[in-house]
Each structure stands twice: as structure tokens, then as C-alpha cells.
Design a protein around this motif. Structure first.
Motif, mmCIF file in Angstrom:
data_model
loop_
_atom_site.group_PDB
_atom_site.id
_atom_site.type_symbol
_atom_site.label_atom_id
_atom_site.label_comp_id
_atom_site.label_asym_id
_atom_site.label_seq_id
_atom_site.Cartn_x
_atom_site.Cartn_y
_atom_site.Cartn_z
ATOM 1 N N MET A 39 0.826 -1.209 0.000
ATOM 2 C CA MET A 39 0.000 0.000 0.000
ATOM 3 C C MET A 39 0.863 1.262 0.000
ATOM 4 N N LEU A 40 1.931 1.267 0.782
ATOM 5 C CA LEU A 40 2.830 2.423 0.799
ATOM 6 C C LEU A 40 3.514 2.608 -0.548
ATOM 7 N N PHE A 41 3.941 1.511 -1.152
ATOM 8 C CA PHE A 41 4.602 1.570 -2.454
ATOM 9 C C PHE A 41 3.651 2.103 -3.519
ATOM 10 N N LYS A 42 2.439 1.574 -3.555
ATOM 11 C CA LYS A 42 1.456 2.036 -4.550
ATOM 12 C C LYS A 42 1.068 3.489 -4.298
ATOM 13 N N GLY A 43 0.944 3.867 -3.042
ATOM 14 C CA GLY A 43 0.624 5.255 -2.715
ATOM 15 C C GLY A 43 1.723 6.208 -3.172
ATOM 16 N N SER A 44 2.975 5.790 -2.992
ATOM 17 C CA SER A 44 4.080 6.654 -3.431
ATOM 18 C C SER A 44 4.112 6.750 -4.957
ATOM 19 N N GLN A 45 3.748 5.671 -5.651
ATOM 20 C CA GLN A 45 3.678 5.724 -7.114
ATOM 21 C C GLN A 45 2.616 6.708 -7.569
ATOM 22 N N HIS A 46 1.453 6.667 -6.934
ATOM 23 C CA HIS A 46 0.376 7.589 -7.304
ATOM 24 C C HIS A 46 0.766 9.032 -7.010
ATOM 25 N N TYR A 48 3.822 10.272 -6.962
ATOM 26 C CA TYR A 48 4.829 10.670 -7.946
ATOM 27 C C TYR A 48 4.174 11.008 -9.283
ATOM 28 N N GLN A 49 3.229 10.172 -9.718
ATOM 29 C CA GLN A 49 2.541 10.428 -10.983
ATOM 30 C C GLN A 49 1.747 11.720 -10.927
ATOM 31 N N PHE A 50 1.121 12.010 -9.788
ATOM 32 C CA PHE A 50 0.365 13.256 -9.631
ATOM 33 C C PHE A 50 1.289 14.465 -9.740
ATOM 34 N N VAL A 51 2.419 14.412 -9.047
ATOM 35 C CA VAL A 51 3.371 15.529 -9.081
ATOM 36 C C VAL A 51 3.936 15.704 -10.490
ATOM 37 N N ALA A 52 4.244 14.596 -11.161
ATOM 38 C CA ALA A 52 4.784 14.673 -12.521
ATOM 39 C C ALA A 52 3.761 15.288 -13.477
ATOM 40 N N ARG A 53 2.488 14.893 -13.346
ATOM 41 C CA ARG A 53 1.443 15.476 -14.212
ATOM 42 C C ARG A 53 1.289 16.972 -13.959
ATOM 43 N N GLN A 54 1.379 17.381 -12.701
ATOM 44 C CA GLN A 54 1.267 18.801 -12.371
ATOM 45 C C GLN A 54 2.430 19.584 -12.969
ATOM 46 N N ALA A 55 3.626 19.015 -12.923
ATOM 47 C CA ALA A 55 4.796 19.695 -13.480
ATOM 48 C C ALA A 55 4.668 19.840 -14.989
ATOM 49 N N VAL A 56 4.207 18.802 -15.669
ATOM 50 C CA VAL A 56 4.024 18.881 -17.117
ATOM 51 C C VAL A 56 2.962 19.913 -17.454
ATOM 52 N N SER A 57 1.898 19.949 -16.680
ATOM 53 C CA SER A 57 0.826 20.922 -16.908
ATOM 54 C C SER A 57 1.354 22.346 -16.759
ATOM 55 N N ARG A 58 2.159 22.589 -15.721
ATOM 56 C CA ARG A 58 2.732 23.933 -15.524
ATOM 57 C C ARG A 58 3.660 24.316 -16.660
ATOM 58 N N GLN A 59 4.462 23.355 -17.135
ATOM 59 C CA GLN A 59 5.373 23.644 -18.244
ATOM 60 C C GLN A 59 4.599 24.012 -19.494
ATOM 61 N N ARG A 60 3.516 23.317 -19.765
ATOM 62 C CA ARG A 60 2.698 23.630 -20.933
ATOM 63 C C ARG A 60 2.094 25.024 -20.823
ATOM 64 N N GLU A 61 1.579 25.357 -19.629
ATOM 65 C CA GLU A 61 0.989 26.683 -19.420
ATOM 66 C C GLU A 61 2.029 27.782 -19.632
ATOM 67 N N GLN A 62 3.234 27.564 -19.112
ATOM 68 C CA GLN A 62 4.289 28.567 -19.267
ATOM 69 C C GLN A 62 4.691 28.707 -20.726
ATOM 70 N N ALA A 63 4.750 27.607 -21.457
ATOM 71 C CA ALA A 63 5.105 27.660 -22.877
ATOM 72 C C ALA A 63 4.048 28.423 -23.659
ATOM 73 N N ILE A 64 2.790 28.217 -23.349
ATOM 74 C CA ILE A 64 1.708 28.931 -24.037
ATOM 75 C C ILE A 64 1.787 30.419 -23.723
ATOM 76 N N GLU A 65 2.055 30.763 -22.456
ATOM 77 C CA GLU A 65 2.174 32.174 -22.087
ATOM 78 C C GLU A 65 3.337 32.831 -22.824
ATOM 79 N N ARG A 66 4.476 32.135 -22.934
ATOM 80 C CA ARG A 66 5.627 32.705 -23.633
ATOM 81 C C ARG A 66 5.324 32.925 -25.106
ATOM 82 N N ILE A 67 4.634 31.976 -25.729
ATOM 83 C CA ILE A 67 4.297 32.122 -27.146
ATOM 84 C C ILE A 67 3.359 33.305 -27.332
ATOM 85 N N ALA A 68 2.352 33.418 -26.474
ATOM 86 C CA ALA A 68 1.394 34.516 -26.584
ATOM 87 C C ALA A 68 2.085 35.856 -26.371
#
Length: 76
Positions: A39-46, A48-68
Motif C-alpha cells: 500500500m505504501l509503495f502504490k501510494g508513493s507511485q500515485h 509521484y505520478q500526480f506531481v509529474a502530471r502537475q509539473a508537465v501541466s505547468r510547463q505547458r501553461e508557461q510555454a503557451i504564455e511565452r508564445i502569446a
């Protein structure tokens, strides 16, 4: 109170985690140490995936702002 418990027991948000926990416990022969480890291992995987998705989302938002901004600043 009994009716409240009966209604809540049929909610998927309650039943599915209980079924997953029961299946995990049966798979690991009811060894609580192993169940907690899995349970601890699976929780840490989830997490990590949540944090990684948030980081990718922020990078995309910043790239769109820079282009605009770049488009607006050069066009004027």
C-alpha cells in the motif's frame, strides 16, 4: 443509523477500495506487513505520478504564455 450505513455501503467509493484491499490481503495471505508495504509503495507511485502530471501541466501553461507574449510583443 442502520439505513445510513446500508446506503453508504453500496456507494462505489466505499465498496471498491474495500474489495481491492480484500483482494490484496488474500493475495498476500493476510500478512499485514506485506500489505502495508504494498500500500505504501502504490501510494508513493500515485503521488509521484500526480506531481509529474502537475509539473508537465505547468510547463505547458508557461510555454503557451511565452508564445502569446512573444507574439504580442513582436506584432506591436
Amino acid at each position: 443509523m442502520k439505513a445510513l450505513i446500508a446506503r453508504q455501503f453500496y456507494q462505489p467509493a466505499v465498496v471498491l477500495p474495500l474489495l481491492l484491499l480484500m483482494r490484496l490481503m488474500v493475495t498476500l495471505d493476510f500478512n499485514l506487513a506485506q500489505v502495508m508495504f504494498v500500500m505504501l509503495f502504490k501510494g508513493s507511485q500515485h503521488a509521484y505520478q500526480f506531481v509529474a502530471r502537475q509539473a508537465v501541466s505547468r510547463q505547458r501553461e508557461q510555454a503557451i504564455e511565452r508564445i502569446a507574449c512573444h507574439h504580442c510583443c513582436q506584432g506591436g
